[in-house]
Every structure is written in structure tokens, then in C-alpha cells.
Write a protein that holds these residues in place. Sequence first.
Motif, PDB file in Angstrom:
ATOM      1  N   THR A 115       0.840  -1.191   0.000  1.00 55.15           N
ATOM      2  CA  THR A 115       0.000   0.000   0.000  1.00 55.15           C
ATOM      3  C   THR A 115       0.876   1.242   0.000  1.00 55.15           C
ATOM      4  OG1 THR A 115      -0.149   0.018   2.412  1.00 55.15           O
ATOM      5  CG2 THR A 115      -1.865  -1.162   1.232  1.00 55.15           C
ATOM      6  N   ASN A 116       0.488   2.245  -0.746  1.00 58.19           N
ATOM      7  CA  ASN A 116       1.238   3.490  -0.766  1.00 58.19           C
ATOM      8  C   ASN A 116       0.338   4.710  -0.752  1.00 58.19           C
ATOM      9  OD1 ASN A 116       0.192   3.341  -3.300  1.00 58.19           O
ATOM     10  ND2 ASN A 116       2.101   3.626  -4.392  1.00 58.19           N
ATOM     11  N   CYS A 117      -0.925   4.509  -0.503  1.00 64.58           N
ATOM     12  CA  CYS A 117      -1.870   5.613  -0.361  1.00 64.58           C
ATOM     13  C   CYS A 117      -2.659   5.357   0.922  1.00 64.58           C
ATOM     14  CB  CYS A 117      -2.817   5.699  -1.553  1.00 64.58           C
ATOM     15  SG  CYS A 117      -4.070   6.991  -1.398  1.00 64.58           S
ATOM     16  N   MET A 118      -2.571   6.297   1.841  1.00 57.85           N
ATOM     17  CA  MET A 118      -3.277   6.185   3.113  1.00 57.85           C
ATOM     18  C   MET A 118      -4.248   7.346   3.231  1.00 57.85           C
ATOM     19  SD  MET A 118      -1.825   3.537   4.570  1.00 57.85           S
ATOM     20  CE  MET A 118      -2.213   3.670   6.312  1.00 57.85           C
ATOM     21  N   GLY A 119      -5.394   7.083   3.822  1.00 62.74           N
ATOM     22  CA  GLY A 119      -6.379   8.143   3.912  1.00 62.74           C
ATOM     23  C   GLY A 119      -7.175   8.111   5.198  1.00 62.74           C
ATOM     24  N   TRP A 120      -7.766   9.234   5.489  1.00 65.06           N
ATOM     25  CA  TRP A 120      -8.690   9.358   6.611  1.00 65.06           C
ATOM     26  C   TRP A 120     -10.054   9.755   6.066  1.00 65.06           C
ATOM     27  CZ3 TRP A 120      -7.839   7.876  11.485  1.00 65.06           C
ATOM     28  CH2 TRP A 120      -6.528   7.718  11.920  1.00 65.06           C
ATOM     29  N   PHE A 121     -11.065   9.055   6.542  1.00 64.86           N
ATOM     30  CA  PHE A 121     -12.441   9.335   6.175  1.00 64.86           C
ATOM     31  C   PHE A 121     -13.255   9.481   7.455  1.00 64.86           C
ATOM     32  CE2 PHE A 121     -12.486   8.546   1.593  1.00 64.86           C
ATOM     33  CZ  PHE A 121     -11.231   7.984   1.444  1.00 64.86           C
ATOM     34  N   ARG A 122     -14.418  10.083   7.358  1.00 62.75           N
ATOM     35  CA  ARG A 122     -15.266  10.208   8.535  1.00 62.75           C
ATOM     36  C   ARG A 122     -16.723  10.036   8.140  1.00 62.75           C
ATOM     37  NH1 ARG A 122     -14.397  16.694   9.812  1.00 62.75           N
ATOM     38  NH2 ARG A 122     -15.646  17.522   8.067  1.00 62.75           N
ATOM     39  N   GLN A 123     -17.499   9.597   9.113  1.00 59.01           N
ATOM     40  CA  GLN A 123     -18.924   9.428   8.880  1.00 59.01           C
ATOM     41  C   GLN A 123     -19.680   9.800  10.151  1.00 59.01           C
ATOM     42  OE1 GLN A 123     -20.216   5.562   7.481  1.00 59.01           O
ATOM     43  NE2 GLN A 123     -22.036   6.475   6.548  1.00 59.01           N
ATOM     44  N   ALA A 124     -20.543  10.780  10.017  1.00 54.78           N
ATOM     45  CA  ALA A 124     -21.395  11.199  11.116  1.00 54.78           C
ATOM     46  C   ALA A 124     -22.735  10.467  11.015  1.00 54.78           C
ATOM     47  CB  ALA A 124     -21.611  12.706  11.067  1.00 54.78           C
ATOM     48  N   PRO A 125     -23.441  10.318  12.109  1.00 52.60           N
ATOM     49  CA  PRO A 125     -24.738   9.629  12.080  1.00 52.60           C
ATOM     50  C   PRO A 125     -25.687  10.267  11.077  1.00 52.60           C
ATOM     51  CG  PRO A 125     -24.034   9.927  14.337  1.00 52.60           C
ATOM     52  CD  PRO A 125     -23.068  10.699  13.480  1.00 52.60           C
ATOM     53  N   GLY A 126     -26.258   9.431  10.220  1.00 54.63           N
ATOM     54  CA  GLY A 126     -27.219   9.916   9.245  1.00 54.63           C
ATOM     55  C   GLY A 126     -26.613  10.595   8.040  1.00 54.63           C
ATOM     56  N   LYS A 127     -25.285  10.603   7.951  1.00 52.12           N
ATOM     57  CA  LYS A 127     -24.614  11.250   6.823  1.00 52.12           C
ATOM     58  C   LYS A 127     -23.763  10.256   6.063  1.00 52.12           C
ATOM     59  CE  LYS A 127     -24.482  15.935   8.704  1.00 52.12           C
ATOM     60  NZ  LYS A 127     -23.613  17.128   8.964  1.00 52.12           N
ATOM     61  N   GLU A 128     -23.442  10.607   4.834  1.00 54.26           N
ATOM     62  CA  GLU A 128     -22.583   9.749   4.026  1.00 54.26           C
ATOM     63  C   GLU A 128     -21.128   9.886   4.485  1.00 54.26           C
ATOM     64  OE1 GLU A 128     -25.117   9.714  -0.166  1.00 54.26           O
ATOM     65  OE2 GLU A 128     -23.083  10.510  -0.097  1.00 54.26           O
ATOM     66  N   ARG A 129     -20.363   8.857   4.181  1.00 56.39           N
ATOM     67  CA  ARG A 129     -18.942   8.901   4.487  1.00 56.39           C
ATOM     68  C   ARG A 129     -18.274  10.005   3.666  1.00 56.39           C
ATOM     69  NH1 ARG A 129     -16.093   3.589   2.963  1.00 56.39           N
ATOM     70  NH2 ARG A 129     -16.339   4.517   0.900  1.00 56.39           N
TER      71      ARG A 129
END
Length: 128
Positions: free
Chosen positions: A31-45
Motif C-alpha cells: 500500500t502506498n496511499c493512506m487516507g482518513w475518512f469520517r462518517q457522522a450519524p445519518g450522513k454519508e462517508r
Amino acid sequence: QVQLVESGGGSVQAGGSLRLSCAASGYTYSTNCMGWFRQAPGKEREGVAVIWTGGAISYYSDSVKGRFTISQDSAKATVYLQMNSLKPEDTAMYYCAAHHWVAYECHSGLRSGGFGYWGQGTQVTVSS
């Protein structure tokens, strides 16, 4: 296989800071691409930030640009997300992700979220 473990989440008041960590293990050379994502309740990632570890090139969503910083420690196979000037709307479960891409594909991954490996997430709560 690659395993990702996030840590560093918690509760903080608006304006405060947190640093998230994502420790990778297993076939990390794949792997050479790392990411951060977030998801709040009722919302899309939502994609927050990605870093192409091949050249330490990073990309950010407009909602966090100037407040969040993604970085890497290759020796520790760890990626960090320094979050400053936190706002209540930053409240979400934050997920680390990894994939093998060239740089421009890593950038596209911020929007597509098409990463092959994902962590279990760490909760960030920002109170007003």
C-alpha cells in the motif's frame, strides 16, 4: 492482507485539537496511499485527507483544509491526522484506509473512497 488500527479519538471542546494515529501491519509494502475518512450519524462517508506515501504528497477536503494535517512515519508504518481548530461539525467516526495507487489515483481516492483496506474507526466528538 493489511491491518489498520486507529487510535487517538476522544471528546474535545470546539477550538481544541486531537491527533489520530493509524498503525498499519501486515503486507504494508503493498500500500502506498493512506487516507482518513469520517462518517457522522445519518450522513454519508466523507473523505478528509489522503497521503501518497511514495512522495509524501497530501490532499485535503475543503472542509478541513488549513485545520487538519496528514503525515506519515514510514519507519513506524503509521499515518497521523493532526486536527486543530475543531468544530462541532467535525464530530464523526473517523476511519483509516489504505490502498496501492499512483499519486493521481490517491488524490481521486479522497472522493471515491475506493480503498481496499479499512480500520475499525475511532470516535471524535466536538462539543460547542
